[in-house]
Write a protein that holds these residues in place. Structure first.
Motif, mmCIF file in Angstrom:
data_model
loop_
_atom_site.group_PDB
_atom_site.id
_atom_site.type_symbol
_atom_site.label_atom_id
_atom_site.label_comp_id
_atom_site.label_asym_id
_atom_site.label_seq_id
_atom_site.Cartn_x
_atom_site.Cartn_y
_atom_site.Cartn_z
ATOM 1 N N ILE A 331 0.759 -1.220 0.053
ATOM 2 C CA ILE A 331 0.043 0.015 -0.002
ATOM 3 C C ILE A 331 0.976 1.318 0.129
ATOM 4 C CG2 ILE A 331 -1.650 1.210 1.316
ATOM 5 C CD1 ILE A 331 -2.872 -1.316 2.161
ATOM 6 N N LYS A 332 1.832 1.305 0.987
ATOM 7 C CA LYS A 332 2.722 2.461 0.834
ATOM 8 C C LYS A 332 3.446 2.765 -0.335
ATOM 9 C CE LYS A 332 4.853 5.781 3.572
ATOM 10 N NZ LYS A 332 4.097 6.901 4.281
ATOM 11 N N VAL A 333 4.200 1.664 -0.696
ATOM 12 C CA VAL A 333 5.201 1.896 -1.842
ATOM 13 C C VAL A 333 4.169 2.041 -3.253
ATOM 14 C CG1 VAL A 333 6.339 0.610 -3.740
ATOM 15 C CG2 VAL A 333 6.810 0.127 -1.250
ATOM 16 N N VAL A 334 2.915 1.778 -3.472
ATOM 17 C CA VAL A 334 2.215 2.022 -4.457
ATOM 18 C C VAL A 334 1.765 3.459 -4.384
ATOM 19 C CG1 VAL A 334 -0.157 1.518 -5.733
ATOM 20 C CG2 VAL A 334 1.552 -0.460 -5.049
ATOM 21 N N SER A 335 1.378 3.780 -3.271
ATOM 22 C CA SER A 335 0.785 5.171 -2.945
ATOM 23 C C SER A 335 1.936 6.206 -3.259
ATOM 24 C CB SER A 335 0.271 5.325 -1.395
ATOM 25 O OG SER A 335 -0.729 4.391 -1.372
ATOM 26 N N VAL A 336 3.029 6.064 -2.521
ATOM 27 C CA VAL A 336 4.215 6.840 -2.939
ATOM 28 C C VAL A 336 4.523 7.205 -4.312
ATOM 29 C CG1 VAL A 336 6.617 7.739 -2.213
ATOM 30 C CG2 VAL A 336 4.930 6.809 -0.452
ATOM 31 N N SER A 337 4.382 6.031 -4.932
ATOM 32 C CA SER A 337 4.970 5.928 -6.412
ATOM 33 C C SER A 337 3.845 6.843 -7.211
ATOM 34 C CB SER A 337 4.852 4.645 -7.107
ATOM 35 O OG SER A 337 5.863 3.859 -6.532
ATOM 36 N N LEU A 338 2.361 6.373 -6.964
ATOM 37 C CA LEU A 338 1.427 7.284 -7.473
ATOM 38 C C LEU A 338 1.526 8.769 -7.434
ATOM 39 C CD1 LEU A 338 -1.154 7.424 -9.151
ATOM 40 C CD2 LEU A 338 -2.340 7.018 -6.815
ATOM 41 N N ALA A 339 2.021 8.932 -6.047
ATOM 42 C CA ALA A 339 2.207 10.510 -5.685
ATOM 43 C C ALA A 339 3.259 11.136 -6.435
ATOM 44 C CB ALA A 339 2.327 10.646 -4.065
ATOM 45 N N ALA A 340 4.419 10.404 -6.567
ATOM 46 C CA ALA A 340 5.648 10.965 -7.216
ATOM 47 C C ALA A 340 5.365 11.124 -8.655
ATOM 48 C CB ALA A 340 6.859 9.716 -7.056
ATOM 49 N N ARG A 341 4.560 10.108 -9.232
ATOM 50 C CA ARG A 341 4.056 10.504 -10.621
ATOM 51 C C ARG A 341 3.445 11.737 -10.847
ATOM 52 N NH1 ARG A 341 5.496 7.776 -15.333
ATOM 53 N NH2 ARG A 341 3.343 7.956 -16.022
ATOM 54 N N PHE A 342 2.493 12.034 -9.972
ATOM 55 C CA PHE A 342 1.619 13.282 -9.747
ATOM 56 C C PHE A 342 2.595 14.302 -9.973
ATOM 57 C CE2 PHE A 342 -2.425 10.954 -8.398
ATOM 58 C CZ PHE A 342 -2.380 10.648 -9.729
ATOM 59 N N ALA A 343 3.741 14.332 -8.971
ATOM 60 C CA ALA A 343 4.596 15.268 -8.761
ATOM 61 C C ALA A 343 5.791 15.475 -9.798
ATOM 62 C CB ALA A 343 5.408 14.961 -7.547
#
Length: 431
Positions: A331-343
């Motif tokens: 959950i954490k890795v997928v969420s941060v990866s998604l956030a990083a893509r948005f950033a």
């Protein structure tokens, strides 16, 4: 303090610092994070291993008898670590990075926390609950355990790898500091619901406002005031004894924070940020001297004491451990990866940011201890949270060491303007 008491505390410190450096050295040789070896040193000395042997009963008695002094050294090591981390991340939340930090904090932390809250009613089992663990408090604890990132352990990993000065480190620490404000408030709410904290809504509102206000002023107005005081002609303290002056600023921040009921950990971080502000030459040698002593003694002893507090005898459930560790990491890795893509990050940047922010470390251990002491969680879940904190920290450090060893960029040139990010031989750090 008698001569016998002084001898015993010196003997304990000798064991802690000696084993911390020994295990840290061995872990570095094995290409593993040094900080995990330092924590392991405390585990070896604790009740899980040496403490179970009959001849070590005297050592365990001495540890309990000197607990007050060891606790003080524990906190001093933590404060020095955060102070030096704040000094290295003086450009935290710069205008160029606010967008990235916002995405990583809101999405990378918000999704795991909210998702755990929503799925909590279906995930909570009687085996997780302690004597005071109602469903709401348990759900909050699980959500914090999934979302939390360790500021102290991540800072130590960055220092060991000599990348504290990089933009990558500033981004991760900025996210971790921001999320901790909200998550610690959630922990206070959970303990209040368990009947172990007298915190009504008015008190919790005050705590939140005081923390945010202290943090906001510590990043904006106060550093400018401190900068003027540092450079003023009447400040003979700073000119004649810069080391003592820098430590005095650390203690002053912590005293004010304590009076406002704000976490002294945040205060220590902001004190380091204020000492150097954007010009570090005035206190460069002083911070170097403080860093040498801190990383030679106080900080390794702090992490050894973290390991010493881990009582793995309480109980262990392999199934619970596997489910929580795998589920929370995904959950954490997928969420941060998604956030990083948005950033705006791409490729390896996503994995680097996700793996690093997945480190639970010290806050994960504190979360487990507070929840267990409040009777919210069971011994088995306590052990699960502690081991998850140690394992995720080890994973983060090992991954970053591997990336640097291979000569890969922590952030791609398109995502950073600092050439130090793509070098395996970064400029020397004051810590």
């Amino acid at each position: 303090m008698s001569n016998s008491d002084l001898t015993s505390i010196l003997f304990l410190l000798l064991l802690l610092v000696g084993l911390a450096h020994l295990f840290g050295y061995l872990f570095v040789k094995l290409r593993q994070p040094k900080v995990v070896g330092e924590i392991l040193a405390g585990i070896v000395l604790g009740p899980a291993l040496i403490g179970r042997l009959s001849f070590a009963s005297g050592l365990m008695d001495t540890l309990h008898r000197q607990e007050g002094i060891l606790t003080f050294i524990y906190w001093l090591g933590l404060l020095l670590l955060m102070f030096l981390s704040g000094a290295e991340t003086r450009h935290l939340f710069s205008r160029e990075e606010r967008r990235e930090v916002a995405w990583l904090a809101i999405v990378g932390t918000g999704i795991p926390f909210v998702l755990a809250l929503l799925l909590g009613p279906w995930l909570i089992r009687p085996a997780l609950a302690g004597p005071n663990g109602n469903r709401i408090s348990l759900i909050i604890i699980v959500a914090i355990g999934v979302a939390v990132t360790s500021v102290p352990v991540v800072s130590k990993i960055f220092a060991d790898l000599k990348i504290l000065h990089t933009r990558f480190a500033r981004l991760v620490l900025g996210v971790a500091v921001l999320e901790d404000i909200g998550l610690w408030l959630a922990l206070a709410l959970a303990t209040a619901m368990a009947g172990k904290a007298v915190l009504n809504p008015r008190q919790m509102s005050y705590h939140l406002i005081a923390t945010i206000g202290f943090f906001g002023l510590g990043l904006t107005i106060v550093p400018r005031i401190v900068k003027r005081i540092n450079k003023s002609s009447f400040n003979v303290f700073a000119k004649n004894s810069p080391v003592a002056y820098a430590i005095a600023i650390l203690f002053a921040y912590c005293v004010v924070a304590g009076a406002l009921d704000v976490s002294v950990v945040f205060a220590a971080f902001l004190a380091g940020f204020a000492v150097v502000h954007k010009k570090r030459k005035l206190f460069e040698e002083a911070l170097g001297a403080i860093g040498k002593v801190s990383f030679a003694f106080f900080i390794p002893v702090y992490f050894a004491l973290v390991g010493l507090k881990l009582d793995l005898v309480h109980g262990f459930s392999l199934r619970m451990m596997a489910v929580f560790l795998i589920g929370s990491c995904v959950i954490k890795v997928v969420s941060v990866s998604l956030a990083a893509r948005f950033a705006g990050f791409r490729g390896l940047d996503l994995i680097n940011l996700a793996m690093t922010t997945n480190a639970r470390g010290g806050p994960g251990i504190v979360l487990a201890s507070v929840a267990f002491d409040a009777g919210i969680i069971s011994p088995e879940f306590y052990t699960t949270l502690v081991l998850a904190a140690v394992i995720t920290s080890q994973m983060a450090g090992a991954w970053l060491e591997y990336v640097l060893r291979r000569g890969w960029a922590l952030l791609t040139p398109a995502a950073t303007s600092e050439s130090a990010e793509v070098s395996t031989d970064p400029a020397p750090s004051t810590v």
